[in-house]
Design a protein around this motif. Sequence first.
Motif, short mmCIF file in Angstrom:
data_model
loop_
_atom_site.label_atom_id
_atom_site.label_comp_id
_atom_site.label_asym_id
_atom_site.label_seq_id
_atom_site.Cartn_x
_atom_site.Cartn_y
_atom_site.Cartn_z
N GLY A 181 22.61 -14.70 -1.93
CA GLY A 181 23.73 -15.64 -2.04
C GLY A 181 23.96 -16.51 -0.83
N ALA A 182 23.12 -16.43 0.19
CA ALA A 182 23.30 -17.26 1.38
C ALA A 182 23.12 -18.74 1.03
N ALA A 183 24.00 -19.58 1.55
CA ALA A 183 23.90 -21.02 1.32
C ALA A 183 22.64 -21.58 1.99
N LYS A 184 22.09 -22.66 1.41
CA LYS A 184 20.80 -23.15 1.88
C LYS A 184 20.70 -24.66 1.75
N ARG A 185 19.68 -25.18 2.43
CA ARG A 185 19.30 -26.59 2.33
C ARG A 185 17.79 -26.66 2.19
N THR A 186 17.30 -27.78 1.65
CA THR A 186 15.86 -28.02 1.53
C THR A 186 15.47 -29.18 2.44
N ILE A 187 14.44 -28.96 3.25
CA ILE A 187 13.97 -29.99 4.17
C ILE A 187 12.47 -30.18 4.00
N ASN A 188 11.95 -31.24 4.61
CA ASN A 188 10.51 -31.46 4.66
C ASN A 188 9.96 -30.85 5.95
N ALA A 189 8.97 -30.00 5.80
CA ALA A 189 8.28 -29.42 6.95
C ALA A 189 6.79 -29.74 6.83
N THR A 190 6.02 -29.31 7.81
CA THR A 190 4.57 -29.56 7.78
C THR A 190 3.82 -28.30 8.12
N TYR A 191 2.69 -28.13 7.47
CA TYR A 191 1.80 -27.04 7.84
C TYR A 191 1.16 -27.35 9.19
N ILE A 213 12.97 -24.08 2.75
CA ILE A 213 14.36 -23.70 2.57
C ILE A 213 14.90 -23.17 3.89
N ILE A 214 16.02 -23.73 4.37
CA ILE A 214 16.62 -23.27 5.62
C ILE A 214 18.09 -22.91 5.36
N PRO A 215 18.67 -22.07 6.21
CA PRO A 215 20.05 -21.62 5.97
C PRO A 215 21.10 -22.64 6.43
N ILE A 216 22.28 -22.51 5.88
CA ILE A 216 23.46 -23.14 6.47
C ILE A 216 23.91 -22.19 7.57
N TRP A 217 23.94 -22.65 8.80
CA TRP A 217 24.03 -21.77 9.97
C TRP A 217 25.34 -20.99 10.04
N THR A 218 26.38 -21.50 9.42
CA THR A 218 27.67 -20.80 9.49
C THR A 218 27.95 -19.93 8.27
#
Length: 506
Positions: free
Chosen positions: A179-189, A199-204
Motif C-alpha cells: 500500500g505504499a504510495a508511489k510514482r513512475t519515472i524514466n530510468a536507464t539501464y 517505480i519509486i516511493p513517495i518519501w513521506t
Amino acid sequence: MKLLNPLAFFCVKNIGNVPPQIVEVMKQVLSFSIISSLAIILMSCQKDDLSTLNFKPISDISNQGLSVNSISDSSNVINVNPTENFGLLLNPGKGFVKYYDFDAQYASVFGTKYIRYDWADIQPKEGVYNWDWIDNEIAECRANGKKFAFGIMSANTNRSINTPDKGKYVTPKWVFDAGAAKRTINATYWETGQTVKQIIPIWTDAIFLTKLKNFITALGNRYNGNKDIAFIDVRSYGNWGEQHLYELGGTNLTSAQLKLQHLQVYKDAFPNTQLITPWGEHFYDDTYQWAVDNGIGMRSDGIFKYSNGSEVTRAHTKAPSIFEYTAAYGWLTSEGYWNPDTLLKYIEIGKPSYIQFDADMYNANTVLYTQVANRVGYHFVIKNVHVQKNIVNGQSFYIQTSILNKGVTNIYEDCYLALALINSNGEVVQKKFLTQSFPKNWKSDQLSTETNNIILTGLNQGTYTLALGMFSSMNDAEPKIAFANNSKTANNWFMITNQIQISLDN
C-alpha cells in the motif's frame, strides 16, 4: 650563606628542566666546586623525577641494526630519533576505497572494498533477506586483510537490466503491494543506456517509512558492531541515496524529515558502527551539522565537477569523511577536470579519511597515489623517544614519546599506544598500555609529546629491545595500526632501542 659562583649557577640552570625548588636550594648552597654541585643536583633529579630532564643527542651511536637517525645514551636516559618510512602505508580507518570488484593486484594500495546495493536485491520479500550478498563480501575482505563498506539504496536511476524485475524496482515491489504510495519515472539501464520505467516511493509515505525502518532495524541486528565493516552509508533517500532528487523529481524532504526518518533510524540501528551520510543539498546543512556532532561521518560524491570537498569539512576532528570522484579517471581527463594539484588542494579543504581508488588514475599517477594515501586520514610518525635505560623490576620508570601526525585529520577509530619488551629470541615478554597517551587527540600536522610512568614486573635480568605498537583494541594480541617508521617487526611492533637493561633490584 653564599651563592654558587656564576659559572656553576649557569650550568645548573641549563641542565634541562630542573625543578625550580632544587635550583633555589642550589642558590643557597655553600661554595662547593662546580663538579660536586652538579653531581648533587643530578642525583636529586634522578631520585625524585628523571622525567623532568631533557637530554639532547650527543652522538650518532649504532643501535645494532635498528633504523634510527640518532641514539644518545646520557647516563640512565636513552634518546632515540627513529627514521621515517616514506612508502605507501595501509592502516584501518583511512586510505583508498576500491569499488565493487576485488582486484588483488592493487591489494597493497587500498584498505577497504565498497559496494552499493539496491534494497530490492537484499530484501526481495518481506521477512526474506539475501544476507549472502553482504556476508560473502565481508568474508572475502577478511581473508585478504581488508575491511568492507556498503550502502543500500531506495532509488537508483541506473539499475541493472539483469534483475528479476528488469530494473523496475529499487524499493522492493512488496512495499508497494502493501500500500505504499508511489510514482513512475524514466530510468536507464547502466549496461545499455536504454530507458526503463521505474517505480519509486513517495518519501513521506507512512507505509514506506515503516517498511524501511523495519529493514534498517534488521540490517542493524545483523551487522551492528561487526569489526570487519569499515563504515555503512545512509543511502535510503534520494537518487543513488545521495539525498537529492536529481533525475527523480518530486518534493524534497525537509531537513527535520531527513534527520528523523533516515539518519536517526540508522543511528538507532547501528550504535557501534561508523555511519556515513552523503552530502546532498545545502538546505540540509543543519542536519549534517547535527550528524557530525553525533559521530556520523560525511561523504562528497562529486569531487572535481561538483565539489571541492568543502561540504564535508564540518566533519573534521569529529568523524571521518569520504571523497568520491564525479566519474572515472578517463572521463575526468577527457572533460578537462583532472589535475593532480587540484586533487591535493581539495584534500586540504575537505580533510577526508577515505578516498576513492581508481585503477587507471593509479597507474598514471603512482607517486601521487603514495602521497595521497599517506595524507588522507591520519599518518603517525614516531619522531623521538626518551626512555630510561636501566629499569628495575617493580619500580616506576618513565617513557616520553613525541609523535607527529602527518595526515590531514585525526584518527577516529579506537586506538591505544602500548610499549613492549622483546627478548633476544624476538618474543614479546611484557606489554604495557601507555594510559597517558591519547592518539585521538593527535592533531593534523602537530607533534604530540606525552610522558607515561610504567612499572614492569616478573622480568628476568638482562638486555631487552623496547618497541612501540598501536592497538585498535586492548584485547588484540598484536598491534593493528602501523607507524610510518622503519624497524617494524613481523607482528607490527616498531623497535626503538635494544639497549634496555632490566635488573632485579637496585
